[in-house]
Write a protein that holds these residues in place. Structure first.
Motif, mmCIF file in Angstrom:
data_model
loop_
_atom_site.group_PDB
_atom_site.id
_atom_site.type_symbol
_atom_site.label_atom_id
_atom_site.label_comp_id
_atom_site.label_asym_id
_atom_site.label_seq_id
_atom_site.Cartn_x
_atom_site.Cartn_y
_atom_site.Cartn_z
ATOM 1 N N LEU A 295 0.822 -1.208 0.000
ATOM 2 C CA LEU A 295 0.000 0.000 0.000
ATOM 3 C C LEU A 295 0.857 1.260 0.000
ATOM 4 O O LEU A 295 0.497 2.241 -0.645
ATOM 5 N N GLU A 296 1.990 1.219 0.717
ATOM 6 C CA GLU A 296 2.753 2.453 0.951
ATOM 7 C C GLU A 296 4.239 2.284 0.635
ATOM 8 O O GLU A 296 5.094 2.813 1.341
ATOM 9 N N GLU A 297 4.541 1.583 -0.440
ATOM 10 C CA GLU A 297 5.946 1.274 -0.739
ATOM 11 C C GLU A 297 6.817 2.518 -0.915
ATOM 12 O O GLU A 297 7.902 2.598 -0.317
ATOM 13 N N PRO A 298 6.394 3.530 -1.693
ATOM 14 C CA PRO A 298 7.261 4.726 -1.821
ATOM 15 C C PRO A 298 7.497 5.409 -0.474
ATOM 16 O O PRO A 298 8.623 5.842 -0.184
ATOM 17 N N ALA A 299 6.449 5.497 0.333
ATOM 18 C CA ALA A 299 6.605 6.134 1.648
ATOM 19 C C ALA A 299 7.539 5.319 2.536
ATOM 20 O O ALA A 299 8.335 5.883 3.298
ATOM 21 N N LEU A 300 7.453 3.996 2.451
ATOM 22 C CA LEU A 300 8.316 3.133 3.262
ATOM 23 C C LEU A 300 9.786 3.340 2.902
ATOM 24 O O LEU A 300 10.653 3.376 3.783
ATOM 25 N N GLU A 301 10.073 3.510 1.620
ATOM 26 C CA GLU A 301 11.458 3.755 1.188
ATOM 27 C C GLU A 301 11.974 5.071 1.780
ATOM 28 O O GLU A 301 13.109 5.149 2.257
ATOM 29 N N THR A 302 11.128 6.103 1.763
ATOM 30 C CA THR A 302 11.535 7.394 2.312
ATOM 31 C C THR A 302 11.730 7.314 3.822
ATOM 32 O O THR A 302 12.723 7.819 4.367
ATOM 33 N N ILE A 303 10.791 6.661 4.510
ATOM 34 C CA ILE A 303 10.892 6.496 5.969
ATOM 35 C C ILE A 303 12.167 5.747 6.327
ATOM 36 O O ILE A 303 12.894 6.121 7.267
ATOM 37 N N SER A 304 12.458 4.672 5.602
ATOM 38 C CA SER A 304 13.645 3.861 5.897
ATOM 39 C C SER A 304 14.921 4.675 5.726
ATOM 40 O O SER A 304 15.924 4.437 6.406
ATOM 41 N N HIS A 305 14.888 5.640 4.808
ATOM 42 C CA HIS A 305 16.048 6.506 4.593
ATOM 43 C C HIS A 305 16.164 7.565 5.691
ATOM 44 O O HIS A 305 17.255 7.854 6.190
ATOM 45 N N ASP A 306 15.003 8.136 6.072
ATOM 46 C CA ASP A 306 15.004 9.240 7.043
ATOM 47 C C ASP A 306 15.116 8.774 8.492
ATOM 48 O O ASP A 306 15.603 9.513 9.351
ATOM 49 N N PHE A 307 14.600 7.569 8.771
ATOM 50 C CA PHE A 307 14.630 7.018 10.131
ATOM 51 C C PHE A 307 15.567 5.803 10.103
ATOM 52 O O PHE A 307 15.180 4.736 9.643
ATOM 53 N N LEU B 92 -0.456 -11.274 4.024
ATOM 54 C CA LEU B 92 -0.574 -11.985 5.291
ATOM 55 C C LEU B 92 -0.295 -13.476 5.167
ATOM 56 O O LEU B 92 -0.107 -14.164 6.170
ATOM 57 N N GLU B 93 -0.278 -13.978 3.935
ATOM 58 C CA GLU B 93 -0.004 -15.407 3.743
ATOM 59 C C GLU B 93 1.480 -15.681 3.954
ATOM 60 O O GLU B 93 2.318 -14.782 3.915
ATOM 61 N N GLU B 94 1.796 -16.952 4.161
ATOM 62 C CA GLU B 94 3.192 -17.335 4.386
ATOM 63 C C GLU B 94 4.055 -16.856 3.226
ATOM 64 O O GLU B 94 3.744 -17.085 2.058
ATOM 65 N N GLY B 95 5.130 -16.137 3.558
ATOM 66 C CA GLY B 95 6.005 -15.570 2.539
ATOM 67 C C GLY B 95 5.608 -14.183 2.096
ATOM 68 O O GLY B 95 6.382 -13.499 1.424
ATOM 69 N N GLY B 96 4.399 -13.722 2.453
ATOM 70 C CA GLY B 96 3.955 -12.373 2.109
ATOM 71 C C GLY B 96 4.683 -11.319 2.919
ATOM 72 O O GLY B 96 5.338 -11.625 3.919
ATOM 73 N N SER B 97 4.551 -10.067 2.498
ATOM 74 C CA SER B 97 5.355 -8.996 3.101
ATOM 75 C C SER B 97 5.046 -8.803 4.587
ATOM 76 O O SER B 97 5.975 -8.650 5.397
ATOM 77 N N SER B 98 3.780 -8.815 4.976
ATOM 78 C CA SER B 98 3.440 -8.619 6.393
ATOM 79 C C SER B 98 3.841 -9.830 7.225
ATOM 80 O O SER B 98 4.307 -9.693 8.362
ATOM 81 N N HIS B 99 3.658 -11.023 6.654
ATOM 82 C CA HIS B 99 4.070 -12.272 7.315
ATOM 83 C C HIS B 99 5.570 -12.236 7.594
ATOM 84 O O HIS B 99 6.028 -12.558 8.704
#
Length: 462
Positions: free
Chosen positions: A225-237, A442-449
């Protein structure tokens, strides 16, 4: 592995002899308590023992969670002016809870013994807890209950009267323009966020600073849902981030609601046609004026579609419940409309009869709508809600934004865009695609899992 229908819950390999404890501390508002308790349940199912420290104000119902240990602390919330702005309230709680929280945490660490507590997880809004955790040498992780996009907006936006934004009105020429610091937002959006930019700015600055000082951030969102934002957050935090949401999907429909739900609405929904019902709820905190309330009623009556409207007692200041409805409104809509004080929202959104969700765009409600593939009509009220609404309407394109508040003509137009017109079909296709991505994550191997596995390993490494 334990399963509940299509939702999978992982059970940890921690043995009983080596079970570790996590202490959690939520902010005392329903939109913050719910995800914290959901996270606590997820971690309990991973084999951790759970202690919840909570304020006396909006205390969670202990009997709903017999597998947790609860400790209550004084918050002096009753001393606060009830009409205070969000920033004022949050900064007040950070001061009033500091000593009681420190005493409680110190006592628990003595009671549980050295090495038995893995870490502290607090709401990011309780920024004072970083200094307390440091003083007792306990790792502190934070749960941020908003979207990633909201935090990016908080980083960028100038919360001060000097910015010139917060004093503007509809009559000002800049009211409809984009905000250069965060172009997704218009000036009229950020005006809604707070009535007290100085206090809000102080809170946001303190929260962001202590988030960066923490040992990691847990997010109730999912990567797709928020991949671009996650990349920015990971860089800033420069600390680990874990996107293991949506939390509520780890379990069958459940609730830690502080308000009693009217479950009779589900049998009413059973009698409605598929995707025909407008579900309206503006959350557990927002207030609207009597004239806005009446515009909502007139808009719903004019559309003529069946609706389920949650009217929380006191949502209109000075009124008990439905006194502000237009004369003979209930008679005119008959059985085509249902008004209740509170509803089992997850079940309502999952019901085949629900066609759209007119929402305040709190983050929990937004996620729940995405998870059930229900398009949204957005009426954001304050704090992070205007940010969420812009993402819903302008980035993900899974809903429409009521740009200019509560006006019966605008209400009718927005709901028809979603429920009747071709645009609504395209919105439904996009949100259905996101629903499928939620389930895959949420399934096995999925990003949230995978993120949950990473979080458990990280906590066990402390």
């Amino acid at each position: 592995m334990e399963t509940h229908g299509r939702d999978t819950i992982l059970i940890s390999t921690q043995s009983t002899a080596t079970r570790r404890r996590i202490i959690l501390f939520p902010l005392p508002f329903q939109g913050h308590i719910n995800p914290m308790l959901q996270l606590a349940n997820i971690l309990h199912n991973q084999g951790f023992d759970i202690t919840i420290i909570h304020t006396e104000y909006n205390s969670p119902i202990h009997s709903n969670h017999p597998h947790f240990t609860f400790k209550s602390i004084s918050d002096r919330f009753f001393e606060l002016e009830t009409k205070a702005d969000a920033g004022v309230i949050l900064q007040y709680l950070n001061r009033s809870c500091e000593d009681p929280f420190r005493d409680c945490l110190t006592g628990l660490l003595v009671e549980y013994g050295e090495g038995s507590v893995s870490c502290l997880i607090t709401d990011a809004g309780f920024h004072f807890t970083q200094a307390v955790a440091d003083s007792v040498k306990l790792p502190r992780m934070v749960l941020r209950t908003s979207s990633l996009g909201c935090v990016l907006a908080y980083v960028a936006l100038p919360f001060s009267s000097e910015s010139g934004y917060f004093n503007l009105t509809k009559e000002d020429s800049n009211y409809e323009t984009s905000v250069p610091e965060f172009p997704l937002m218009k000036v009229k959006d950020i005006v809604k966020m707070t009535n007290n930019p100085e206090s809000m700015g102080e809170f946001v600055s303190d929260m962001l600073h202590q988030m960066k000082a923490s040992s990691g951030i847990i997010w109730n969102t999912f990567q797709e849902l928020e991949e671009p934002a996650l990349e920015t957050i990971s860089h800033d935090f420069s600390i680990p981030s874990f996107t293991l949401g949506p939390f509520h999907k780890y379990f069958p429909a459940s609730s830690s609601s502080l308000i009693e739900q009217d479950r009779s609405v589900l049998s009413w929904l059973d009698n409605q046609a598929p995707k025909s019902v407008i579900y309206i709820s503006f959350g557990s905190v927002a207030l609207i004026t009597e004239s806005e309330f009446q515009e909502v009623a007139h808009g719903l009556a004019n559309i003529g579609l069946p609706f389920l409207w949650v009217v929380r007692p006191g949502i209109v200041p000075g009124s008990q419940w439905l006194e502000a409805l237009p004369e003979k409104f209930l008679e005119s809509v008959g059985d085509g409309g249902r008004i209740v004080k509170w509803a089992p929202q997850q079940d309502v959104l999952a019901h085949p009869a629900t066609g759209c969700f007119w929402t305040h765009c709190g983050w929990n409600s937004t996620l729940e709508s995405i998870c059930e593939g229900v398009p949204m009509v957005c009426s954001p009220c304050f704090v992070d809600q205007p940010v969420n609404a812009r993402y819903v309407s302008d980035v993900w394109k899974i809903g429409v934004l009521l740009e200019d508040g509560f006006d019966r003509v605008g209400i009718e137009r927005a709901i028809k865009r979603v429920m009747v017109e071709k645009e609504g079909e395209e919105i439904r296709e996009r949100i259905t695609s996101l629903k499928e991505k939620v389930n895959l994550s949420l399934e096995e191997g999925g990003s949230s899992h995978q993120s949950l596995k990473g979080l458990v390993d990280y906590i066990l490494s402390f």
